[in-house]
Scaffold this motif. Structure first.
Motif, PDB file in Angstrom:
ATOM      1  N   ILE A 116     -13.745  -8.563   4.667  1.00 12.59           N
ATOM      2  CA  ILE A 116     -12.638  -7.494   3.242  1.00 12.59           C
ATOM      3  C   ILE A 116     -12.455  -8.093   2.577  1.00 12.59           C
ATOM      4  N   ALA A 117     -11.769  -9.753   2.736  1.00 14.83           N
ATOM      5  CA  ALA A 117     -10.861  -9.953   1.664  1.00 14.83           C
ATOM      6  C   ALA A 117     -12.223 -11.101   1.115  1.00 14.83           C
ATOM      7  N   ILE A 118     -13.211 -11.440   1.492  1.00 11.79           N
ATOM      8  CA  ILE A 118     -13.951 -11.879   0.586  1.00 11.79           C
ATOM      9  C   ILE A 118     -14.507 -10.441  -0.413  1.00 11.79           C
ATOM     10  N   GLU A 119     -14.814  -9.982   0.210  1.00 13.09           N
ATOM     11  CA  GLU A 119     -15.153  -9.089  -0.929  1.00 13.09           C
ATOM     12  C   GLU A 119     -14.251  -8.962  -2.250  1.00 13.09           C
TER      13      GLU A 119
ATOM     14  N   GLN B 115      -4.517  -0.422  -7.647  1.00 15.25           N
ATOM     15  CA  GLN B 115      -3.276  -0.897  -6.022  1.00 15.25           C
ATOM     16  C   GLN B 115      -4.206   0.420  -5.182  1.00 15.25           C
ATOM     17  N   THR B 116      -4.738   0.217  -4.838  1.00 15.06           N
ATOM     18  CA  THR B 116      -5.607   1.062  -3.958  1.00 15.06           C
ATOM     19  C   THR B 116      -6.605   0.370  -2.274  1.00 15.06           C
ATOM     20  N   VAL B 117      -6.311   0.657  -1.697  1.00 18.98           N
ATOM     21  CA  VAL B 117      -7.146   0.519  -0.800  1.00 18.98           C
ATOM     22  C   VAL B 117      -7.736   1.802  -0.283  1.00 18.98           C
TER      23      VAL B 117
ATOM     24  N   ILE C 195     -10.958  -2.489  -1.558  1.00 16.79           N
ATOM     25  CA  ILE C 195      -9.569  -2.991  -2.329  1.00 16.79           C
ATOM     26  C   ILE C 195      -9.478  -3.381  -4.007  1.00 16.79           C
ATOM     27  N   ASP C 196      -8.919  -2.584  -4.804  1.00 16.13           N
ATOM     28  CA  ASP C 196      -8.869  -2.034  -5.888  1.00 16.13           C
ATOM     29  C   ASP C 196      -7.379  -3.152  -6.560  1.00 16.13           C
ATOM     30  N   GLY C 197      -7.326  -3.844  -6.812  1.00 12.46           N
ATOM     31  CA  GLY C 197      -5.890  -4.572  -7.158  1.00 12.46           C
ATOM     32  C   GLY C 197      -5.251  -4.290  -8.158  1.00 12.46           C
TER      33      GLY C 197
ATOM     34  N   GLU D 182     -10.633   7.774   3.190  1.00  9.33           N
ATOM     35  CA  GLU D 182      -9.647   7.787   1.852  1.00  9.33           C
ATOM     36  C   GLU D 182      -9.237   6.982   1.011  1.00  9.33           C
ATOM     37  N   THR D 183      -8.201   7.323   0.141  1.00  7.21           N
ATOM     38  CA  THR D 183      -7.687   6.334  -0.628  1.00  7.21           C
ATOM     39  C   THR D 183      -6.318   6.333  -0.991  1.00  7.21           C
TER      40      THR D 183
END
Ligand SMILES: Cc1cc2nc3c(=O)[nH]c(=O)nc-3n(C[C@H](O)[C@H](O)[C@H](O)COP(=O)(O)OP(=O)(O)OC[C@H]3O[C@@H](n4cnc5c(N)ncnc54)[C@H](O)[C@@H]3O)c2cc1C
Length: 437
Positions: free
Chosen positions: A293-296, A121-123, A116-118, A129-130
């Motif tokens: 994923i939340a931790i990373e 704003q991408t996953v 996740i790139d906050g 895929e992004t």
């Protein structure tokens, strides 16, 4: 911004005036799909929290492009999985696919979210895929802390299953119980708080004992707990006394000086600081934390769980990301499917409000209800309603207050317990429909 309450918003969202009347922006996502007028929401995790959020965002804001990223093509619910372990149901009976959500126009992507790139704003996904988002919902459930018990690991869990994420682990534990000898020993090691489904280990103990009573005479089930008290304890202990007094023994943490601290899966031994055991079946449920994923992504802020503003379940660490379900810190709500579903609905309406230029409901209510079977005909329940309350020590200064509810009465009749067992069945017939359709 206008201040609309939830009822007003839903009325508006359901009418063509608000949603369909807005101009399309014509943006393109990375996947090439046309972005809608009401923004893009990406959801990670198609379990109870994520699938509910997808459904309710789409319902409240049909013009929003909703993408659900889920690692597995079929979700097996953990709730009711204890009945599979006790051979009362098949694994297929707790399987839920995603066609119901696809039919609503939700873009379901079977892939694993890897980053996740906050800022951007991408996953990103394992499949390469992004996905861009205006709002992201993260509902990845739990990760097991294998290293909390010496000798335990993902590999050891093949011999000593946790069965705390439903699927292969569920049938593995069931098959071991079916294969054990008469007069055998099952050890069940419940995790320390906080963990997914507080009454779950004790319902499991009850239903395994139900199976042993019928199929493995002379067998014992030893609960080597890491705690000295547990959810609905009086009701469970009453039921164990009634049905399983010669099968179940509960050993609190204080009697073993720490519960199970070490296992040796190769030699099938389980160790507490006081005793060693050689069970035929060992169900080891380790401590837990938010899904990887939340931790990373940094959403746990260095801890095990994700702090959120309980008004909208928006992360207090990264803006425009909402964390719901087991991964979030939502005390006093327990980590349950019912809680995840309730949080998802509040979050969905908040996101739909933001994307339609409005403010979310200022005073939402949340609910939890949880049934536990002691036998297939004897169930006990707990339920609660929660509202927000100011608390300077809570994330964003807002805590959840239990304002109503209760547990089944201790002196209820057998008819009452049977009726609650029927409610348990009925709940499972209906609840998944509200999630996956
Ligand atoms: C034995 C047992 C009994 C239970 N009984 C009850 C009960 O009676 N009532 C009740 O209300 N609750 C019960 N629960 C609790 C309930 O199952 C959980 O609280 C609930 O599932 C939490 O929902 P969630 O959305 O947080 O996580 P989940 O439902 O686990 O969903 C997480 C999803 O995210 C996916 N995922 C994770 N990481 C990624 C990634 N990186 N990319 C893509 N997808 C990803 C997973 O594959 C999974 O499908 C029970 C749990 C157990 C273990």
């Amino acid at each position: 911004m206008s201040q609309l309450n939830r009822r007003d918003f839903l009325k508006l969202a359901g009418s063509s005036g608000l949603v369909a009347g807005l101009p399309a922006t014509g943006l393109l996502t990375s996947g090439g799909a046309r972005a809608s007028s009401n923004g893009r929401v990406v959801i990670i995790g198609g379990g109870t929290g994520g699938a509910t959020a997808a459904r309710y965002i789409k319902r409240a804001s049909p013009g929003t492009e909703v993408t659900l990223i889920e690692a597995k093509p079929v979700h097996h619910t953990c709730y009711v999985s204890n009945t599979v372990i006790a051979s009362l149901r098949d694994l297929d009976d707790i399987a839920h696919g995603y066609d119901g959500l696809r039919a609503l126009g939700i873009n379901v992507v079977i892939d694993k979210a890897t980053a996740i790139d906050g800022e951007a704003q991408t996953v990103r996904t394992e499949g390469g895929e992004t996905f861009e988002y205006d709002r992201l919902v993260v509902s990845p459930g739990i990760e097991l802390k294998y290293d909390a018990i010496e000798g335990y690991s993902e590999a050891a869990a093949e011999t000593m299953p946790h069965a705390w994420i439903a699927g292969d682990q569920t049938t593995r534990l069931r098959d071991q119980i079916r294969a054990m000898p008469e007069g055998g020993l099952v050890v069940l090691a419940p995790p320390p708080n906080p963990y997914r489904c507080p009454p779950g280990p004790y319902e499991r103990a009850s239903l395994i004992a139900h199976y042993l009573k019928a199929h493995k005479p002379g067998s014992k089930l030893l609960i080597l707990d890491s705690k000295n008290a547990f959810s609905k304890q009086g009701l469970f202990e009453q039921g164990w006394e009634m049905y399983y007094s010669d099968i179940i023994e509960w050993v609190p943490e204080s009697d073993s000086a720490g519960g199970v601290t070490r296992v040796d899966a190769d030699n099938m031994t389980v160790h507490t600081p006081f005793d060693d055991f050689e069970p035929d079946v060992a169900n080891i449920i380790p401590a837990q934390r938010a899904g990887r994923i939340a931790i990373e992504a940094g959403l746990t802020d260095g801890g095990d769980w994700c702090p959120v503003d309980r008004r909208t379940f928006e992360s207090t660490v990264i803006p425009n990301i909402h964390v719901i379900g087991d991964a979030s810190i939502a005390a006093a709500m327990p980590k349950s499917g019912y809680s995840a579903n309730s949080q998802a609905k509040v979050t969905a309406l908040a996101i739909a409000a933001y994307l339609n230029g409005m403010e979310p409901e200022a005073d939402p209510r949340f609910a939890n209800a949880c049934y536990s079977l002691v036998t297939p005909d004897h169930s006990v329940s707990v339920n609660a309603v929660y509202k927000l309350k100011e608390d300077p020590d809570a994330p964003a200064g807002v805590a959840l207050d239990n304002i109503a509810g209760g547990v089944s009465p201790i002196d209820a009749s057998q008819t009452y317990r049977r009726r609650e067992a029927a409610f348990t069945e009925s709940w499972y017939r209906n609840f998944p429909k509200d999630i996956w359709g």
